[in-house]
Each structure stands twice: as structure tokens, then as C-alpha cells.
Write an enzyme that holds these catalytic residues in place. Structure first.
Site, PDB file in Angstrom:
ATOM      1  N   HIS A 121       4.936   7.253   3.142  1.00 57.74           N
ATOM      2  CA  HIS A 121       4.274   7.474   4.430  1.00 57.74           C
ATOM      3  C   HIS A 121       5.274   7.113   5.534  1.00 57.74           C
ATOM      4  O   HIS A 121       6.088   6.208   5.370  1.00 57.74           O
ATOM      5  CB  HIS A 121       3.062   6.546   4.475  1.00 57.74           C
ATOM      6  CG  HIS A 121       2.157   6.764   5.643  1.00 57.74           C
ATOM      7  ND1 HIS A 121       2.436   6.286   6.893  1.00 57.74           N
ATOM      8  CD2 HIS A 121       0.969   7.408   5.740  1.00 57.74           C
ATOM      9  CE1 HIS A 121       1.455   6.610   7.714  1.00 57.74           C
ATOM     10  NE2 HIS A 121       0.552   7.302   7.051  1.00 57.74           N
ATOM     11  N   ASP A 201       3.708  -0.966  -0.363  1.00 62.85           N
ATOM     12  CA  ASP A 201       2.759  -0.395   0.591  1.00 62.85           C
ATOM     13  C   ASP A 201       1.460  -0.134  -0.170  1.00 62.85           C
ATOM     14  O   ASP A 201       1.358   0.817  -0.942  1.00 62.85           O
ATOM     15  CB  ASP A 201       3.343   0.900   1.170  1.00 62.85           C
ATOM     16  CG  ASP A 201       2.345   1.615   2.083  1.00 62.85           C
ATOM     17  OD1 ASP A 201       1.201   1.161   2.206  1.00 62.85           O
ATOM     18  OD2 ASP A 201       2.741   2.650   2.658  1.00 62.85           O
ATOM     19  N   GLN A 204      -3.010   2.656   0.103  1.00 62.68           N
ATOM     20  CA  GLN A 204      -3.870   3.527  -0.709  1.00 62.68           C
ATOM     21  C   GLN A 204      -4.218   2.922  -2.065  1.00 62.68           C
ATOM     22  O   GLN A 204      -4.951   3.540  -2.836  1.00 62.68           O
ATOM     23  CB  GLN A 204      -3.210   4.901  -0.925  1.00 62.68           C
ATOM     24  CG  GLN A 204      -2.945   5.677   0.352  1.00 62.68           C
ATOM     25  CD  GLN A 204      -4.218   6.112   1.079  1.00 62.68           C
ATOM     26  OE1 GLN A 204      -5.329   5.995   0.573  1.00 62.68           O
ATOM     27  NE2 GLN A 204      -4.046   6.617   2.294  1.00 62.68           N
ATOM     28  N   LYS A 227      -9.285   1.260   5.639  1.00 62.56           N
ATOM     29  CA  LYS A 227      -9.348   2.180   4.498  1.00 62.56           C
ATOM     30  C   LYS A 227     -10.131   1.562   3.343  1.00 62.56           C
ATOM     31  O   LYS A 227     -10.261   2.157   2.277  1.00 62.56           O
ATOM     32  CB  LYS A 227      -7.943   2.531   4.025  1.00 62.56           C
ATOM     33  CG  LYS A 227      -7.142   3.366   5.026  1.00 62.56           C
ATOM     34  CD  LYS A 227      -5.830   3.805   4.408  1.00 62.56           C
ATOM     35  CE  LYS A 227      -4.782   4.165   5.433  1.00 62.56           C
ATOM     36  NZ  LYS A 227      -4.949   5.496   6.014  1.00 62.56           N
ATOM     37  N   CYS A 365       1.749  12.849   6.985  1.00 61.67           N
ATOM     38  CA  CYS A 365       2.701  11.815   7.417  1.00 61.67           C
ATOM     39  C   CYS A 365       3.770  11.502   6.367  1.00 61.67           C
ATOM     40  O   CYS A 365       4.384  10.450   6.408  1.00 61.67           O
ATOM     41  CB  CYS A 365       2.005  10.527   7.808  1.00 61.67           C
ATOM     42  SG  CYS A 365       0.854  10.725   9.161  1.00 61.67           S
TER      43      CYS A 365
HETATM   44  C1  LIG Z   1       0.472   5.015   2.048  1.00 59.78           C
HETATM   45  C2  LIG Z   1       0.152   4.635   3.456  1.00 59.78           C
HETATM   46  N1  LIG Z   1       0.904   3.729   4.083  1.00 59.78           N
HETATM   47  C3  LIG Z   1       0.649   3.339   5.338  1.00 59.78           C
HETATM   48  C4  LIG Z   1      -0.381   3.873   6.060  1.00 59.78           C
HETATM   49  C5  LIG Z   1      -0.599   3.438   7.477  1.00 59.78           C
HETATM   50  O1  LIG Z   1      -1.822   2.825   7.636  1.00 59.78           O
HETATM   51  P1  LIG Z   1      -2.408   2.510   9.086  1.00 59.78           P
HETATM   52  O2  LIG Z   1      -2.455   3.813   9.811  1.00 59.78           O
HETATM   53  O3  LIG Z   1      -3.747   1.942   8.822  1.00 59.78           O
HETATM   54  O4  LIG Z   1      -1.478   1.539   9.722  1.00 59.78           O
HETATM   55  C6  LIG Z   1      -1.198   4.825   5.461  1.00 59.78           C
HETATM   56  C7  LIG Z   1      -2.314   5.446   6.224  1.00 59.78           C
HETATM   57  O5  LIG Z   1      -2.518   6.623   6.283  1.00 59.78           O
HETATM   58  C8  LIG Z   1      -0.924   5.221   4.134  1.00 59.78           C
HETATM   59  O6  LIG Z   1      -1.673   6.145   3.523  1.00 59.78           O
END
Ligand SMILES: Cc1ncc(COP(=O)(O)O)c(C=O)c1O
Lengths: 412, 145
Positions: A121, A201, A204, A227, A365
Site C-alpha cells: 500500500h 503492515d 488488512q 477497519k 493505492c
Molecule cells: C495494507 C494497508 N496498509 C495501510 C493502509 C492505510 O490505512 P489508513 O488509511 O487507515 O491509514 C491500508 C488502508 O487502506 C491498507 O489496506
């Protein structure tokens, strides 16, 4: 077994007029919240409004201690050694940036290597671009397999080629595009052999699978409350205490220092407080505590098991459709990424919306992954514990019948 | 308002056989890459202006049905127009999308988007290529001053 009816009744969004008859398949973007979470947030504003860690009056004391109780609960949820390893942030992005800034920029040097993948991401790769720019450290990517999935053998080869130049291994536990689970425990063991720290990270993964930080032995874990049934504006950085202790905070200010003087000397508090300058999202953290309790009451083992089962059912049904290309046939949780043949993803997503089904189209993203799977745009359907097989059946019927004419018809 | 089936056919036609869709590598064209606003549509527009008149106009890239068809239709509408005439046509189109009174006669096939404003999430798609062209025309005018 989870009682789906009971669970669905707990979610005001599902019961709302707007959602009636609609299907929400976008929980990877953000989840719905159970009533207990919403009530807690409202309760803070109606009965408990006070700042934390400041006042000498009863209410401030009470709110402060509730806030710290959530930290303890979160430590328990992750099986962290101590609540002092739990830093509250504003979300996964902020946690990931904090590690990159506070650890990466502080400790990395020219010619060090940051190891990652092309499936990250943006929030877990752009901060490292910056670390690279500032320190001269280099980013290397572990080659993914043909389906865009993490390849343990390729990883081992990179480790043996680059060895102890690698200082950081940073990757998603579960990809937000392909939903595959990375064997993070093994990744971490091998990274530690070459002396690298592991940034996981978990945005998910933590909502869907049981994550035990001591078992996995990751050095940092980043995720968002929103989430996993909690409010937005709250995230967590878990870090091993000795690493948090040497790391720099991203922000300085009230609450993070013990004392400072006119000559510019600052004595920071110990972790986690040195990272939490300023008034945090108090109501969000309290609500997050309710989300943790909700998940723990069901049991993360159950959330995981039923999540896998529903996902498997959805995936199998999707694989039967002739007009659909599924990009992650081996995924195990929540996410199904697909296209309807010969129709642009956004057109399909808009049509599904017109039929009451919420999915997400785009590149999610994770822009560099697209080279690997060879599709510039995809549709992502992501499920969570309040979704049902009946919803899957209804969605399959609609997806089966998608045509270009219907897609255009939905926009005019 | 335009008949729905007719609208659908126009959009389908311009999506499946987009007009003036090609990459241009020619310094005499002004060029605008429109990708910043949306992470989906990624469209580049090219305009060649000689003596205040649009001699040629083209676009390239990936887009959904709406962004592709709207840009394609507009390239046809604007070819051979003066810069001011073209800006006036785009102005009518923008009014249509903003649900204001507009002059349907000026928009020909672009009337196919006369209810696009009802689909809030597609408005951007219907504007991306056209705003790109508009920026180029304005850039041309600014450059002359
Ligand atoms: C794998 C992953 N990392 C990081 C994020 C970023 O999360 P947030 O937008 O809550 O900061 C997301 C959110 O879409 C994600 O799916």
C-alpha cells in the site's frame, strides 16, 4: 459458530434505511461499527468530556484511566508483553510513517537496504521512499510470483545475496489488493538472522486473523481501528519496547515530555507517551476499546475461521463465472479482486452500485503491483463478519449478468 | 432530454470506436496529462492551434466508458473551431453537468451526458478529458498575452 443474525442486528448501518437491501462489500476500505462502539463515542461527548492525563478532577482521572485501560486491552488482544509497547496514533498510515521517520530516518545510513515488495500500500512504501532520499539507504524489492504473491524462496535468495546490508524488512501481512497472507513469522525469523528489523503492515490482517506479536516476533506492527469495527482517527503502532525506547517521536509537544528548559533541553517521557504529543482522539480510543472487546467476545479464532469459510465460498462461486477474471484465486481471507471481461472496472463498479452492491474499483493505492498482475484497474470486493452467504449469492447473480450496455445504462 | 437508448448507443459507439484517440509526439501540439485527480482515469489530451483555430485535437490513455466517450465526442465537436468558440462549447457542457440552463444545440452528441449530474460519482469521469482540453485552450490564450 457465529450467530449472523445477532451480529447483523448489532450494526446500525446494516439496519439503516439506506442500507436496507444493499450489500456492503468494501470492508477493506473501512468497516461498519457495532452499536457498542458508537454508543461509547457518544457517551464520551455526553457524559465523559474531559481531557486525559491533565486535570485533577474526577472526570479527567476517570477518562484517563479508561484510555489507559484500552491500551492494556490492546496489548492483550495482540499478546504484547506490556501495554507500554502500544502507541496510539491516528491510523495505520500514521503508524507506518512514525516507524519510517522515527526509526528509519534515525538509524539507516547510505548503502543500507530497505527490503519490501511491489504489493505494498502507498502508506507503507512512500514513507520509505523518503527515508531513502534522506539517508541514502536503498530500497530493494523481493520478487513476487506470477500471481503477485509473496514468494518465500525468492525472499531467501534476496537475503542470501544482500545479507546484513538489509536493515529493515517492511511488508504487508495481508495484501490489500490480493488478500494473500504472507508467512510473516518465517519472514521475521529469517530477517532476524541477518540482523534486520521487521515492520509489519497489519492494516488488512489484524481485523481478520489472529495476530500474536510474540509468536510472530515482528518488531513493529501497524494497523487502523476503523477497519476492525472501531472509529476512524485511531491507529496503533505496536513496537518492541527496546526499539520504541531508542526511536524518535514524529511530533513533539504537550504530553510527550517530562520537562524542558529555556536552553532547549528536552527530557522526553518513556514510550509509549513520548510518541503521543498533543490531545489524542480520546473518544476514538475509547470506541476502539469497545471494538476490541466485541472482537474478543466473538473470539478472533472464530472471526478468522468463519471469514475464511465465507471467503472460500465467494471465491469458488466467482471462479465458476465465465465472464469474470479473478486475480487472486489463491487468497484466503476477505478480498476477491476481479474484472468482468472486456469492461472497465469503474464501469462495472458503478453498475454494481446501481444494483445496491458497494465495491471498490481502481488500483487500490498499490500502484506498482499493477505491473505484476497486468491489469491497470481491478474491482475489489471485501467481506467481513457481518456479510452472509445469501449476500454472496445475490452478488454473484448480479455479476453474472453484467454487460457493457447495462453499465452505460447505469450512468445515464 | 435525449432518449435513453440513443444516449446509450452514442456512448457505446464512442467508447468502442473512440475518435481522435492516438498518442501524439509532435512539438506543435499542446499537451496535458490528466491523472492527478483520480487514480483511475489517466488521459492525455493534445491540441494543435494555428492562428486561434483548433486545427487538430487528440487524446490517449485509459479511461472508463464515460471519460473515454465524453472526451471522444468533445474532440469531434471542437475540431476546426476557434479557441473562443471552443471555450463557449465547453462552457455549455459545464453548465449541463452543473444542472444549470444550457444551450443544447451547441452540444450535439455531448447531450448524451445530460443526466450525468445525477450520478455524482461519475461527474469527474465526464469532465476529466474536457477540463484537460479547456486548460490547454486557456494556456494558449494566456501565452498570447
Ligand atoms: C495494507 C494497508 N496498509 C495501510 C493502509 C492505510 O490505512 P489508513 O488509511 O487507515 O491509514 C491500508 C488502508 O487502506 C491498507 O489496506
Amino acid at each position: 459458530m457465529m450467530n449472523k443474525e445477532k451480529i447483523r442486528a448489532d450494526f446500525p448501518m446494516i439496519q439503516s434505511e439506506f442500507e436496507k437491501g444493499r450489500i456492503y462489500f468494501d470492508s477493506a476500505a473501512t468497516s461498519f461499527k457495532p452499536k457498542c462502539v458508537i454508543d461509547k463515542v457518544v457517551e464520551y461527548y455526553t457524559k465523559e468530556s474531559a481531557n486525559i492525563h491533565r486535570g485533577d478532577y474526577d472526570l479527567s482521572y476517570q477518562v484517563s484511566s479508561e484510555y489507559e485501560t484500552v491500551r492494556k486491552l490492546c496489548a492483550k488482544f495482540l499478546n504484547a508483553k506490556s501495554e507500554n509497547e502500544i502507541v496510539f496514533t491516528s491510523g495505520a498510515s500514521s503508524s507506518l510513517n512514525l516507524v519510517a521517520y522515527g526509526y528509519g530516518q534515525k538509524f539507516l545510513k547510505a548503502d543500507d537496504i530497505i527490503l519490501s515488495t511491489e504489493a505494498e500500500h502507498a502508506s507503507n512504501i512512500l514513507p520509505w521512499f523518503k527515508v531513502s532520499e534522506v539517508t541514502g539507504a536503498r530500497i530493494e524489492y523481493i520478487p513476487l510470483d506470477k500471481e503477485g504473491i509473496f514468494d518465500l524462496e525468492a525472499y531467501k535468495k534476496v537475503l542470501s545475496d544482500l545479507g546484513n546490508k538489509i536493515k529493515v524488512v517492511t511488508l504487508a501481512h495481508v495484501s490489500n489488493v490480493l488478500g494473500n497472507i504472507v508467512p510473516i513469522k518465517e519472514v521475521t525469523r529469517l530477517a532476524h538472522e541477518v540482523g534486520a528489523v521487521v515492520v509489519c503492515d497489519g492494516a488488512q490482517s489484524v481485523p481478520h486473523i489472529k495476530v500474536d506479536v510474540q509468536d510472530l516476533d515482528v518488531d513493529f506492527l501497524c494497523f487502523s481501528s476503523h477497519k476492525m469495527l472501531g472509529p476512524s482517527g485511531v491507529g496503533v503502532l505496536y513496537g518492541k519496547y527496546e526499539l520504541l525506547d531508542v526511536m524518535d517521536p514524529f511530533m513533539l509537544g504537550g504530553g510527550s515530555n517530562a520537562r524542558f528548559d529555556i536552553c532547549g533541553n528536552i527530557l522526553l517521557k518513556n514510550p509509549p507517551f513520548k510518541f503521543e504529543a498533543g490531545t489524542p482522539c480520546v473518544e476514538g480510543v475509547l470506541g476502539f476499546g469497545e471494538a476490541l472487546k466485541y472482537l474478543m467476545d466473538i473470539g478472533m479464532e472464530n472471526v478468522e475461521e468463519e471469514g475464511r469459510e465465507l471467503h472460500k465460498y465467494f471465491l469458488e462461486e466467482m471462479l465458476k463465472l465465465d465472464n469474470v477474471i479473478v486475480y487472486n484465486p489463491k487468497s484466503e481471507t476477505s478480498i476477491v479482486t476481479f474484472n468482468v471481461k472486456d469492461i472497465f472496472a469503474q464501469d462495472v463498479a458503478c453498475y454494481l452500485n446501481s444494483q445496491g452492491i458497494a465495491v471498490r474499483s481502481g488500483n487500490h493505492c498499490a500502484k506498482i503491483l499493477l505491473n505484476v498482475i497486468g491489469a491497470s484497474e481491478t474491482i475489489r470486493a471485501s467481506l467481513y463478519l457481518y456479510n452472509t452467504k445469501e449476500e454472496v449469492d445475490r452478488a454473484i447473480e448480479v455479476i453474472k449478468g453484467v454487460t457493457l450496455e447495462k453499465c452505460i445504462g447505469a450512468s445515464i | 432530454m435525449m432518449d435513453e437508448l440513443l444516449k446509450r448507443d452514442i456512448i457505446l459507439d464512442h467508447y468502442q470506436n473512440p475518435r481522435n484517440k492516438r498518442e501524439v509526439n509532435d512539438g506543435s501540439y499542446l499537451k496535458n496529462h490528466m491523472a492527478a485527480d483520480s487514480c483511475i482515469d489517466d488521459i492525455t489530451v493534445y491540441v494543435k492551434i494555428v492562428d486561434d483555430k483548433i486545427e487538430d485535437i487528440a487524446f490517449d490513455g485509459v479511461g472508463c466508458t464515460i471519460s473515454t466517450a465524453s472526451t471522444s465526442i468533445m474532440t469531434e465537436l471542437l475540431t476546426e473551431k476557434t479557441v473562443d468558440e471552443a471555450l463557449a462549447i465547453i462552457g455549455e457542457y459545464e453548465k449541463m453537468i452543473a444542472e444549470e440552463d444550457f444551450d443544447a444545440d451547441k452540444l450535439a452528441e455531448a447531450n448524451a451526458f445530460d443526466t450525468l449530474s445525477k450520478q455524482a460519482n461519475r461527474i469527474k469521469c465526464g469532465l476529466i478529458g474536457i477540463e484537460g482540453i479547456k486548460e490547454l485552450l486557456e494556456r494558449y490564450k494566456d501565452g498570447k498575452q
